[in-house]
Design a protein around this motif. Structure first.
Motif, PDB file in Angstrom:
ATOM      1  N   ILE A   1       1.258  -1.398  -0.030  1.00 48.62           N
ATOM      2  CA  ILE A   1       0.115   0.164  -0.415  1.00 48.62           C
ATOM      3  C   ILE A   1       0.984   1.198   0.054  1.00 48.62           C
ATOM      4  CG2 ILE A   1      -1.902   1.259   1.029  1.00 48.62           C
ATOM      5  CD1 ILE A   1      -2.831  -1.405   2.697  1.00 48.62           C
ATOM      6  N   TRP A   2       0.930   1.763  -0.926  1.00 53.78           N
ATOM      7  CA  TRP A   2       1.725   2.912  -1.207  1.00 53.78           C
ATOM      8  C   TRP A   2       1.270   4.652  -1.491  1.00 53.78           C
ATOM      9  CZ3 TRP A   2       7.126   2.438  -1.035  1.00 53.78           C
ATOM     10  CH2 TRP A   2       7.161   1.331  -1.350  1.00 53.78           C
ATOM     11  N   ARG A   3       1.803   5.880  -0.668  1.00 53.95           N
ATOM     12  CA  ARG A   3       0.893   7.299  -1.052  1.00 53.95           C
ATOM     13  C   ARG A   3       2.391   7.105  -1.541  1.00 53.95           C
ATOM     14  NH1 ARG A   3       1.741  11.709   3.415  1.00 53.95           N
ATOM     15  NH2 ARG A   3       0.922  13.504   2.246  1.00 53.95           N
ATOM     16  N   VAL A   4       1.458   7.752  -2.671  1.00 55.37           N
ATOM     17  CA  VAL A   4       2.340   8.391  -4.158  1.00 55.37           C
ATOM     18  C   VAL A   4       2.319  10.081  -4.336  1.00 55.37           C
ATOM     19  CG1 VAL A   4       2.799   7.665  -6.332  1.00 55.37           C
ATOM     20  CG2 VAL A   4       2.619   6.101  -4.945  1.00 55.37           C
ATOM     21  N   GLN A   5       3.272  10.802  -4.266  1.00 56.08           N
ATOM     22  CA  GLN A   5       2.940  11.978  -3.891  1.00 56.08           C
ATOM     23  C   GLN A   5       4.089  12.727  -5.638  1.00 56.08           C
ATOM     24  OE1 GLN A   5       3.750  14.497  -0.486  1.00 56.08           O
ATOM     25  NE2 GLN A   5       4.112  12.843   0.607  1.00 56.08           N
ATOM     26  N   LEU A   6       3.900  13.856  -5.935  1.00 53.37           N
ATOM     27  CA  LEU A   6       5.109  14.337  -6.391  1.00 53.37           C
ATOM     28  C   LEU A   6       6.019  14.917  -5.972  1.00 53.37           C
ATOM     29  CD1 LEU A   6       3.233  16.132  -9.487  1.00 53.37           C
ATOM     30  CD2 LEU A   6       3.732  14.123  -9.606  1.00 53.37           C
ATOM     31  N   VAL A   7       7.624  14.832  -6.244  1.00 55.54           N
ATOM     32  CA  VAL A   7       8.234  15.481  -5.265  1.00 55.54           C
ATOM     33  C   VAL A   7       8.432  16.983  -5.645  1.00 55.54           C
ATOM     34  CG1 VAL A   7      10.864  15.787  -5.512  1.00 55.54           C
ATOM     35  CG2 VAL A   7      10.000  13.700  -5.225  1.00 55.54           C
ATOM     36  N   ASP A   8       8.424  17.377  -6.656  1.00 56.72           N
ATOM     37  CA  ASP A   8       8.232  18.587  -7.225  1.00 56.72           C
ATOM     38  C   ASP A   8       7.058  19.513  -6.556  1.00 56.72           C
ATOM     39  OD1 ASP A   8       8.455  21.428  -8.398  1.00 56.72           O
ATOM     40  OD2 ASP A   8       9.558  20.728  -9.943  1.00 56.72           O
ATOM     41  N   LYS A   9       6.712  20.183  -5.499  1.00 54.06           N
ATOM     42  CA  LYS A   9       5.621  20.715  -5.162  1.00 54.06           C
ATOM     43  C   LYS A   9       5.359  21.485  -6.105  1.00 54.06           C
ATOM     44  CE  LYS A   9       5.288  17.751  -1.514  1.00 54.06           C
ATOM     45  NZ  LYS A   9       4.331  17.094  -1.781  1.00 54.06           N
ATOM     46  N   GLU A  10       6.276  22.289  -6.817  1.00 53.94           N
ATOM     47  CA  GLU A  10       5.990  23.737  -7.488  1.00 53.94           C
ATOM     48  C   GLU A  10       5.208  22.756  -8.734  1.00 53.94           C
ATOM     49  OE1 GLU A  10       8.897  26.531  -9.159  1.00 53.94           O
ATOM     50  OE2 GLU A  10       8.880  26.604  -6.646  1.00 53.94           O
ATOM     51  N   LEU A  11       5.851  21.548  -9.749  1.00 57.17           N
ATOM     52  CA  LEU A  11       4.668  20.930 -10.474  1.00 57.17           C
ATOM     53  C   LEU A  11       3.492  21.093  -9.544  1.00 57.17           C
ATOM     54  CD1 LEU A  11       4.984  19.692 -12.916  1.00 57.17           C
ATOM     55  CD2 LEU A  11       6.285  17.571 -12.211  1.00 57.17           C
TER      56      LEU A  11
ATOM     57  N   LYS B   1       7.682  10.655  -4.529  1.00 62.26           N
ATOM     58  CA  LYS B   1       8.429  10.117  -3.215  1.00 62.26           C
ATOM     59  C   LYS B   1       6.495   9.374  -3.264  1.00 62.26           C
ATOM     60  CE  LYS B   1       7.924  13.500  -0.395  1.00 62.26           C
ATOM     61  NZ  LYS B   1       8.651  14.774   0.643  1.00 62.26           N
ATOM     62  N   CYS B   2       6.894   8.240  -2.307  1.00 61.39           N
ATOM     63  CA  CYS B   2       6.617   6.793  -2.529  1.00 61.39           C
ATOM     64  C   CYS B   2       6.775   6.693  -0.940  1.00 61.39           C
ATOM     65  CB  CYS B   2       6.900   5.444  -3.315  1.00 61.39           C
ATOM     66  SG  CYS B   2       6.710   6.395  -5.331  1.00 61.39           S
ATOM     67  N   THR B   3       5.678   6.192  -0.985  1.00 64.49           N
ATOM     68  CA  THR B   3       5.832   5.985   0.991  1.00 64.49           C
ATOM     69  C   THR B   3       4.764   4.634   1.196  1.00 64.49           C
ATOM     70  OG1 THR B   3       6.419   8.146   1.850  1.00 64.49           O
ATOM     71  CG2 THR B   3       5.355   6.472   3.611  1.00 64.49           C
ATOM     72  N   GLU B   4       5.459   3.750   1.933  1.00 64.28           N
ATOM     73  CA  GLU B   4       5.149   2.566   2.275  1.00 64.28           C
ATOM     74  C   GLU B   4       4.347   2.076   3.531  1.00 64.28           C
ATOM     75  OE1 GLU B   4       4.889  -2.578   1.268  1.00 64.28           O
ATOM     76  OE2 GLU B   4       7.443  -1.470   1.511  1.00 64.28           O
ATOM     77  N   ALA B   5       2.811   1.649   3.783  1.00 67.41           N
ATOM     78  CA  ALA B   5       2.321   2.214   4.617  1.00 67.41           C
ATOM     79  C   ALA B   5       3.030   0.814   5.679  1.00 67.41           C
ATOM     80  CB  ALA B   5       0.649   1.774   4.494  1.00 67.41           C
ATOM     81  N   VAL B   6       3.077  -0.117   5.550  1.00 63.51           N
ATOM     82  CA  VAL B   6       4.356  -1.564   5.907  1.00 63.51           C
ATOM     83  C   VAL B   6       4.821  -0.854   7.003  1.00 63.51           C
ATOM     84  CG1 VAL B   6       6.453  -1.290   4.652  1.00 63.51           C
ATOM     85  CG2 VAL B   6       4.722  -3.820   6.154  1.00 63.51           C
ATOM     86  N   ASP B   7       5.243  -0.258   6.626  1.00 64.38           N
ATOM     87  CA  ASP B   7       6.719   0.718   7.792  1.00 64.38           C
ATOM     88  C   ASP B   7       6.984   1.982   7.762  1.00 64.38           C
ATOM     89  OD1 ASP B   7       7.954   0.501   5.721  1.00 64.38           O
ATOM     90  OD2 ASP B   7       9.546  -0.635   6.264  1.00 64.38           O
ATOM     91  N   ASN B   8       6.082   2.833   6.681  1.00 69.51           N
ATOM     92  CA  ASN B   8       6.000   4.293   6.381  1.00 69.51           C
ATOM     93  C   ASN B   8       7.874   5.162   5.868  1.00 69.51           C
ATOM     94  OD1 ASN B   8       3.705   4.914   7.438  1.00 69.51           O
ATOM     95  ND2 ASN B   8       4.515   4.905  10.057  1.00 69.51           N
ATOM     96  N   HIS B   9       8.422   3.934   5.503  1.00 71.96           N
ATOM     97  CA  HIS B   9       9.717   3.574   4.729  1.00 71.96           C
ATOM     98  C   HIS B   9       8.802   4.817   3.299  1.00 71.96           C
ATOM     99  CE1 HIS B   9       9.219   0.784   2.136  1.00 71.96           C
ATOM    100  NE2 HIS B   9      10.099   1.166   1.210  1.00 71.96           N
TER     101      HIS B   9
END
Length: 355
Positions: free
Chosen positions: A157-167, A184-192
């Motif tokens: 389970i991955w949270r996916v967001q753009l690194v470039d906030k202006e973009l 930027k991808c953050t996995e729910a299993v351990d928040n890495h």
């Protein structure tokens, strides 16, 4: 009627205690025995299928599955085939493969996306081609969460967001993002968190789609998840308690699992009466959309806080679980006795219908 229930497990897996069982398995077995019935644990192996079918069909009235699909040797198809054959032979299944697939599969969210429970832009990818074609555009609308079908405890389970906030702020919604866009991808299993190229990450996620019952659900990120996920645990139709699961603070943390450092608070259902009533009112719609109201024996519904409307919180359904819901932290609440009584009740009611 034999007054006997079998409990299925598989050998190995991180969910096992030192005795080789899930921590909540033997409490269920003991509660069934204390109620005057017989209960026994058997282990599933693919090579034992015919022997298991013969033994179980001849000696038991029903089965309780306490198997995490991710731990099934040889994959879930063989195990599900065995459970289906046992149901066809007259055993009461708790839960049946049909119930697990209808309620527990992640694409249940897609089937409910035209209701007030789930955002309408929730979708599922059943093949790699569609995923690669659609997801770069989906991400242009804002942060997304990808959920694999087979995972548990936040795996895949991955949270996916753009690194470039202006973009992220300037891109026109509906624009297909280039494959070299940094995400930027953050996995729910351990928040890495990992920083990857969009195309590379999608290639990595193909593994979640390929194979039996493979799929990815694509859902908008709900920012109020940092305030906590609210889980209703039910035994049959009965809400037993509500768990308020607050993610660990800091960074991009969003996981509500114990493994990731989330803090759990256990409340009585009446402390969340508005949510309990909402879910009860939605039950007929859920049954209609998911293909039947055969309620699982042990199941959960996880909600996130949505927008505030007219001064009141709204709730968004994030997941339904019923394949192998654990309750090891709550054994002192006597849930195992409720499970035993509900299982016995179902078998007795089935026996009356078939007389």
């Amino acid at each position: 009627m034999k007054k006997s229930i079998v409990v299925f497990e598989v050998e190995g897996g991180s969910d096992k205690h030192f005795d080789g069982h899930r921590k909540d398995t033997m409490p269920i077995v003991n509660s069934i025995n204390d109620a005057g019935w017989q209960a026994e644990v058997v282990y599933y192996r693919p090579e034992w299928t015919e022997g298991l079918f013969e033994y179980v069909s001849e000696n038991f009235d029903g089965y309780i599955s306490r198997v995490n699909p991710g731990n099934i040797p040889g994959g879930e198809r063989g195990y599900f085939d065995l459970l289906t054959r046992l149901s066809e032979a007259g055993l009461v299944g708790m839960s049946t493969p049909e119930e697990m697939m209808a309620y527990g599969a992640k694409d249940a969210l897609v089937k409910l996306s035209q209701t007030d429970l789930v955002p309408s832009d929730t979708e599922a990818y059943y093949d790699v081609e569609t995923f690669h074609k659609v997801f770069p555009t989906s991400l242009s609308f804002g942060e997304r969460v990808l959920k694999q079908n087979r995972g548990s405890t936040g795996s895949g389970i991955w949270r996916v967001q753009l690194v470039d906030k202006e973009l992220a702020a300037s891109i026109e919604p509906g624009t297909a993002l280039p494959l070299d866009t940094e995400i930027k991808c953050t996995e729910a299993v351990d928040n890495h968190t990992e920083v990857r190229k969009l195309g590379e990450f999608m290639d990595f996620c193909d593994q979640y789609i390929i194979g039996d019952n493979g799929m990815l659900v694509d859902m908008r990120f709900m920012p109020r998840i940092v305030e906590g996920e609210i889980r209703i645990l039910l035994v049959g139709p009965h809400p037993v308690f509500v768990v308020h699961k607050k993610p660990a603070e800091g960074g991009d943390n969003f996981s509500a699992t114990l493994f990731s450092g989330a803090k759990y608070t256990y409340d009585k259902p009446e402390q969340w009466q508005e949510l309990i009533d909402l879910f009860a009112d939605a039950r007929p719609v859920i049954a209609e959309k998911l293909g039947g109201d055969n309620i699982p024996l042990i199941w959960t519904a996880d909600f996130m806080l949505g927008d505030v409307v007219d001064g009141k919180d709204t709730y968004v359904l994030g997941e339904i679980n019923c394949s192998c819901v654990g309750f090891t932290s709550e054994l002192d609440m006597g849930i195992q006795q409720l499970v035993a009584s509900e299982a016995i009740k179902r078998i007795e009611e089935f026996a009356q219908l078939t007389v």
